[in-house]
Enzyme design. Sequence first.
Site, PDB file in Angstrom:
ATOM      1  N   HIS A   1      -1.866  -2.508 -20.011  1.00 54.11           N
ATOM      2  CA  HIS A   1      -1.591  -2.454 -18.576  1.00 54.11           C
ATOM      3  C   HIS A   1      -2.577  -1.475 -17.929  1.00 54.11           C
ATOM      4  O   HIS A   1      -2.308  -0.286 -17.770  1.00 54.11           O
ATOM      5  CB  HIS A   1      -0.137  -2.033 -18.337  1.00 54.11           C
ATOM      6  CG  HIS A   1       0.844  -3.109 -18.715  1.00 54.11           C
ATOM      7  ND1 HIS A   1       1.306  -4.043 -17.817  1.00 54.11           N
ATOM      8  CD2 HIS A   1       1.427  -3.407 -19.905  1.00 54.11           C
ATOM      9  CE1 HIS A   1       2.137  -4.866 -18.430  1.00 54.11           C
ATOM     10  NE2 HIS A   1       2.231  -4.502 -19.702  1.00 54.11           N
TER      11      HIS A   1
ATOM     12  N   LEU B   1      -0.658  -0.324 -23.706  1.00 61.24           N
ATOM     13  CA  LEU B   1      -1.974   0.144 -23.259  1.00 61.24           C
ATOM     14  C   LEU B   1      -2.792  -0.937 -22.573  1.00 61.24           C
ATOM     15  O   LEU B   1      -3.810  -0.638 -21.944  1.00 61.24           O
ATOM     16  CB  LEU B   1      -2.757   0.708 -24.453  1.00 61.24           C
ATOM     17  CG  LEU B   1      -2.222   2.012 -25.045  1.00 61.24           C
ATOM     18  CD1 LEU B   1      -2.898   2.319 -26.371  1.00 61.24           C
ATOM     19  CD2 LEU B   1      -2.416   3.163 -24.077  1.00 61.24           C
TER      20      LEU B   1
ATOM     21  N   ARG C   1       7.700  -7.021 -17.963  1.00 61.63           N
ATOM     22  CA  ARG C   1       8.128  -6.604 -19.294  1.00 61.63           C
ATOM     23  C   ARG C   1       9.648  -6.548 -19.482  1.00 61.63           C
ATOM     24  O   ARG C   1      10.108  -6.392 -20.619  1.00 61.63           O
ATOM     25  CB  ARG C   1       7.513  -5.244 -19.628  1.00 61.63           C
ATOM     26  CG  ARG C   1       5.993  -5.290 -19.763  1.00 61.63           C
ATOM     27  CD  ARG C   1       5.555  -6.324 -20.795  1.00 61.63           C
ATOM     28  NE  ARG C   1       4.111  -6.273 -21.045  1.00 61.63           N
ATOM     29  CZ  ARG C   1       3.506  -7.007 -21.961  1.00 61.63           C
ATOM     30  NH1 ARG C   1       4.183  -7.851 -22.707  1.00 61.63           N
ATOM     31  NH2 ARG C   1       2.193  -6.917 -22.125  1.00 61.63           N
TER      32      ARG C   1
ATOM     33  N   SER D   1       0.801  -1.227   0.000  1.00 60.27           N
ATOM     34  CA  SER D   1       0.000   0.000   0.000  1.00 60.27           C
ATOM     35  C   SER D   1       0.838   1.284   0.000  1.00 60.27           C
ATOM     36  O   SER D   1       0.461   2.251  -0.688  1.00 60.27           O
ATOM     37  CB  SER D   1      -0.996   0.003   1.168  1.00 60.27           C
ATOM     38  OG  SER D   1      -0.344  -0.164   2.405  1.00 60.27           O
TER      39      SER D   1
END
Length: 221
Positions: free
Chosen positions: A81, A79, A188, A57
Amino acid sequence: MQVSLVSITKSCLPMGEQLTAEQLIVFIARVSNPGNQLNHETADKLISYLIKNKHWSPFEMVDMTVEIETSRGIAQQILRHRSFSFQEFSQRYSEATDMEPIQLRKAGSTNRQSSTEQFNPEIEANGNVWNADELIELHLKSANALYQQLLRAGVAKECARFVLPITTQSKIYMKGSVRSWIHYLQIRCDEHTQLEHRQVAECIRVVFIEQFPNIATALGL
């Protein structure tokens, strides 16, 4: 392909001390220990503890925005993601003029999405044998010439753009929390990601390390 930092969350603390984005994460994580919030000496240890125990958090409290120049094809992958916010160059309003270079690689033997070493096959077309890169160059020039002809004929940009290949260059602003960036980089920067997308991610990783050195160290980035 190019990546650059656009913005990062700034602190506006009432005590007047200006914190880096990484220090701000530590400050927020210590909300239950206000007397120790400005302790920077043990920040790296706290960050390691948070990551080790998956206390994510505090990493959602700081955002980073980067500018990415890449092809439309790779932009479509980026895009996907959906934990990020995006603003993309619009071919409806502005002319698209640049093309990203195309690298041909052999198809992988087992995974339809993978590719291996670079090569330049010979292709027969119109009774002649061409190297693939020669045909690609002709194709891109032809597509761009048709695009320009359509615009000069009065065709709207939103219609003319459909003749352009997906290697046409686009620009994206990509904003996400540090938590989202961690997840993105872990996925990625992996070797299974398409090379062109991985090159984008590696450039983002460099920016991330500069801005969040302790987090990057704790993650092994």
